[in-house]
Structure formats: structure tokens, C-alpha cells
Design a protein around this motif. Structure first.
Motif, PDB file in Angstrom:
ATOM      1  N   GLU A 204       0.855  -1.180   0.000  1.00  0.00           N
ATOM      2  CA  GLU A 204       0.000   0.000   0.000  1.00  0.00           C
ATOM      3  C   GLU A 204       0.893   1.232   0.000  1.00  0.00           C
ATOM      4  O   GLU A 204       1.882   1.299   0.722  1.00  0.00           O
ATOM      5  CB  GLU A 204      -0.884   0.018   1.254  1.00  0.00           C
TER       6      GLU A 204
ATOM      7  N   TYR B  74      -1.459   5.439   5.458  1.00  0.00           N
ATOM      8  CA  TYR B  74      -1.873   4.938   4.152  1.00  0.00           C
ATOM      9  C   TYR B  74      -2.396   6.105   3.311  1.00  0.00           C
ATOM     10  O   TYR B  74      -3.287   6.835   3.743  1.00  0.00           O
ATOM     11  CB  TYR B  74      -2.968   3.882   4.318  1.00  0.00           C
ATOM     12  N   THR B  75      -1.851   6.256   2.109  1.00  0.00           N
ATOM     13  CA  THR B  75      -2.220   7.393   1.256  1.00  0.00           C
ATOM     14  C   THR B  75      -2.716   6.903  -0.094  1.00  0.00           C
ATOM     15  O   THR B  75      -2.291   7.387  -1.137  1.00  0.00           O
ATOM     16  CB  THR B  75      -1.037   8.349   1.063  1.00  0.00           C
ATOM     17  N   ARG B  76      -3.584   5.909  -0.102  1.00  0.00           N
ATOM     18  CA  ARG B  76      -4.175   5.443  -1.355  1.00  0.00           C
ATOM     19  C   ARG B  76      -4.861   6.625  -2.052  1.00  0.00           C
ATOM     20  O   ARG B  76      -5.560   7.407  -1.439  1.00  0.00           O
ATOM     21  CB  ARG B  76      -5.193   4.346  -1.067  1.00  0.00           C
ATOM     22  N   GLY B  77      -4.643   6.753  -3.361  1.00  0.00           N
ATOM     23  CA  GLY B  77      -5.137   7.909  -4.093  1.00  0.00           C
ATOM     24  C   GLY B  77      -4.079   8.980  -4.229  1.00  0.00           C
ATOM     25  O   GLY B  77      -4.332  10.050  -4.787  1.00  0.00           O
TER      26      GLY B  77
ATOM     27  N   VAL C  49      -9.019   1.455   4.753  1.00  0.00           N
ATOM     28  CA  VAL C  49      -8.230   2.277   3.833  1.00  0.00           C
ATOM     29  C   VAL C  49      -9.007   2.518   2.548  1.00  0.00           C
ATOM     30  O   VAL C  49      -9.089   3.651   2.041  1.00  0.00           O
ATOM     31  CB  VAL C  49      -6.869   1.615   3.543  1.00  0.00           C
ATOM     32  N   ALA C  50      -9.609   1.457   2.010  1.00  0.00           N
ATOM     33  CA  ALA C  50     -10.407   1.597   0.786  1.00  0.00           C
ATOM     34  C   ALA C  50     -11.641   2.463   1.029  1.00  0.00           C
ATOM     35  O   ALA C  50     -11.990   3.315   0.204  1.00  0.00           O
ATOM     36  CB  ALA C  50     -10.810   0.222   0.272  1.00  0.00           C
TER      37      ALA C  50
ATOM     38  N   GLU D 193     -11.098   6.287   1.100  1.00  0.00           N
ATOM     39  CA  GLU D 193     -10.437   6.901  -0.057  1.00  0.00           C
ATOM     40  C   GLU D 193     -11.139   8.165  -0.531  1.00  0.00           C
ATOM     41  O   GLU D 193     -10.492   9.124  -0.959  1.00  0.00           O
ATOM     42  CB  GLU D 193     -10.343   5.882  -1.194  1.00  0.00           C
ATOM     43  N   ASP D 194     -12.459   8.214  -0.461  1.00  0.00           N
ATOM     44  CA  ASP D 194     -13.197   9.378  -0.952  1.00  0.00           C
ATOM     45  C   ASP D 194     -13.555  10.361   0.159  1.00  0.00           C
ATOM     46  O   ASP D 194     -14.445  11.189   0.021  1.00  0.00           O
ATOM     47  CB  ASP D 194     -14.473   8.930  -1.665  1.00  0.00           C
TER      48      ASP D 194
ATOM     49  N   THR E 167      -7.362   9.875   6.670  1.00  0.00           N
ATOM     50  CA  THR E 167      -6.427   8.795   6.380  1.00  0.00           C
ATOM     51  C   THR E 167      -6.255   7.931   7.627  1.00  0.00           C
ATOM     52  O   THR E 167      -6.461   8.389   8.758  1.00  0.00           O
ATOM     53  CB  THR E 167      -5.045   9.309   5.944  1.00  0.00           C
TER      54      THR E 167
END
Length: 350
Positions: A13, A29-32, A60-61, A64-65, A69
Motif C-alpha cells: 500500500e 496509508y495514502t491510497r489515491g 483504507v479503501a 479513499e473518498d 487517512t
């Protein structure tokens, strides 16, 4: 309680590794590919570390929007360090993380909201952070060279699987194992308690309960457990005289709950709400425990002075296992993520 699980974050990730001190780290976690103003600081349970709680991937998922975080804090007691650890040292490290995250984010984003989320024994850390004196009281032996740490306030708190280690281990003993009958387990346990009481420290250093004993009564075969932490987790004088770790047992008195949940408003460290997510079929909870009635007692205790810290979304998640790690946990995880997101949305609006 310690529950073995494997991480679902196996493919990696993206994120930022924060060096809070030379020996204290946290992974954001910095998804996106972007960082955000608000943070959930996640604290796992006994034997947990970075990415070991599977549902963090769902969180985390799900985040995302949003403007939030997830930051996985790796405490000194993470992985196999829990046996020599203690809640007092944990909350000092959590306080340093909270302060660091505010100083890191606010120059870039303005006011930043922080939520502490604990899983299993991490929930004990969360409640300990909120209820004990600030700074906490010093231990006469372990804190001889300790510098008091003042804990910063947080906006919200989440406790997932806040179970009683004492009730969990007594359930293990009463069930017995293939090797030891319940009677044999009880004898081992009582001998260990007597030895730990009789020699908790030696030359002002923790003594250790033999692995040959702790492994046979339900603890890890590879984790040394100090006599001090062993006595704190099993709290042999409860419910009359509970230890530091005994926060969530079902037989604790209303007076004890007033000293823990009931002190949250007095300490002033929670600015908004506490959310509790209890697992409906938690393997660590004896079947006779009425989970719904228990969390209703906690709600009554925390808001006894007329305050409103208890979040109305708090619930017993149907069919949820301890850390939602079993193969049939897709729906409990969806409930967890949906509930947490609703909780965070309300915090943002206040």
C-alpha cells in the motif's frame, strides 16, 4: 486478547512512514496519492503490528473518498513486545503520536481532527488515554527516570472488540486443551499467579513467567510475559480490585465503571464522541456475557453526568468475529466501515 491472523495487505500500500521519535514510527496509508487533513490513529491488540489487522485494508479503501487517512501506529509493545509492555507506556507513545500528527498536518491543512481507534487490547489503550490522570501517575519502579507526558485532546475515539483479557483467559482454562484438562489448567494458572505475586520484581527489574507455563494456559509460545503484565491482564483480585488492564470485564461494578468510563468527561481529553463496535460472536468472550447489556452499561457510565460522549451508532456487529478476520466476515466488515464513515462524517460537521 491475542488472536492470530494474517494480513490481507499483501500486495503493498502506498503511504508515508512517520518517524515520531528515533524508535517510534507510524505508517499513514495514502491510497489515491494524496494526504488529507484528518487522521485515524490505529492501535492494534496483543501481538499486532503494521497491517496485521485485516480489516484495516477495508478501512483504507472505504476512506479513499473522504478527508481522512488511516495511520497505523507501531508501539514499543507491538508484535511480541506486549508481554513486557503496559498501558501507561502505551499512552505516552500515543500522546507523542497525536502531537506529532497535529504539528505535521496543521501547517499544510489548517485545523486537523484526530480519532484514536483501538482493536482488542488497543481499546484498553484508548480508554486508558481518556480516563486516567493527565499526565498519568508514575510507577514507583518502572518510571524512576520517566519524564511526564501531557496527553493532547482528540476529537473522537473508536473501540473495536473491547474484550476482557481476564474473562478470555479464564474461558481458555475452563475449556482445557488436548494436553491439559481444565483441572490441570487451573492448577498451572494458580501456581503462576502465586509465583508472580511472590516475585513480581527482582532487583527492581521485571521477572518473567516461564514460557512453559504461559504457553500452556493460552498465551503465545514465543512471547515472554512479565509477572507484572501477567497479573495486570488476568487481574486475579477482580472484580473487587481490578488491575490497570481490567477495563471491560462484564462483572465489574458500576463504581468501577464510574472510575473509568465515568472519568472521560472529567479529564477533558475527548472533544466529541466515543464509538464502540463489539463483535457479535467474539471468540474471546464467554457465551454467558450479554454483550448488548454490557455496552449499555458503558454508555450509561460515560454519560452519567448528563454529557453526550456516547455515539448512538455503537453496536454489537452481528456475526462478527474478534477482529473480523474469519472467511465469512465480508458483511461484518461492511457494517464496520459504513459505521466508522458515518461517525467520521458527523465529527467533521461539529
Amino acid at each position: 486478547m491475542q488472536i492470530k491472523s494474517s494480513s490481507s495487505l499483501t500486495q503493498g500500500e502506498p503511504g508515508v512512514l512517520h518517524h515520531i521519535t528515533s524508535r517510534l514510527t507510524a505508517f499513514e496509508y495514502t491510497r489515491g496519492s494524496r494526504q488529507k487533513p484528518h487522521s485515524i490513529i490505529f492501535i492494534g491488540g496483543l501481538s499486532d503490528g503494521l497491517g496485521t489487522v485485516e480489516y484495516t485494508s477495508d478501512l483504507v479503501a472505504g476512506l479513499e473518498d473522504t478527508q481522512w487517512t488511516l495511520i497505523n501506529l507501531v508501539l514499543s509493545c507491538s508484535y511480541n513486545g506486549w508481554g513486557m509492555g503496559r498501558l501507561g507506556a502505551d499512552i505516552d507513545e500515543i500522546a507523542r503520536c497525536v502531537q506529532y500528527i497535529r504539528e505535521y498536518k496543521e501547517p499544510h491543512y489548517g485545523p486537523s481532527k484526530i480519532v484514536l481507534m483501538g482493536s482488542s487490547t488497543g481499546s484498553q489503550d484508548v480508554l486508558h488515554y481518556l480516563h486516567c490522570p493527565n499526565p498519568r501517575s508514575a510507577h514507583p519502579i518502572l518510571d524512576r527516570d520517566w519524564t511526564p507526558v501531557t496527553r493532547p485532546p482528540i476529537e473522537g475515539a473508536i473501540m473495536q472488540a473491547p474484550v476482557s483479557d481476564r474473562e478470555g483467559i479464564l474461558q481458555e482454562i475452563s475449556n482445557g486443551t488436548d494436553r491439559d484438562s481444565p483441572v490441570q489448567m487451573r492448577e498451572l494458572y494458580e501456581r503462576a499467579v502465586a509465583a508472580a505475586r511472590g516475585r513480581t520484581f527482582e532487583d527492581e527489574v521485571d521477572t518473567v513467567v516461564p514460557l512453559s507455563v504461559t504457553a500452556r494456559i493460552g498465551y503465545s509460545t514465543t512471547t515472554p510475559v512479565s509477572s507484572r503484565r501477567f497479573l495486570s491482564l488476568i487481574s486475579p483480585d477482580s472484580p473487587g480490585h481490578p488491575t490497570e488492564d481490567d477495563l471491560f470485564s462484564s462483572d465489574l461494578s458500576d463504581g468501577r465503571l464510574a472510575e473509568t468510563f465515568g472519568m472521560v468527561g472529567v479529564r477533558g481529553l475527548l472533544r466529541q464522541k466515543l464509538l464502540v463496535l463489539y463483535s457479535g460472536r467474539d471468540q474471546s468472550v464467554p457465551p454467558e456475557v450479554n454483550k448488548q447489556a454490557l455496552i449499555e452499561r458503558w454508555a450509561k457510565a460515560i454519560d452519567a453526568d448528563g454529557s453526550s460522549f456516547w455515539d448512538r451508532r455503537s453496536l454489537v456487529i452481528p456475526n462478527a468475529s474478534h477482529q473480523l478476520s474469519d472467511p465469512d466476515q465480508a458483511e461484518p466488515r461492511r457494517i464496520l466501515v459504513r459505521t466508522v464513515k458515518g461517525f467520521l462524517e458527523d465529527l467533521e460537521e461539529q
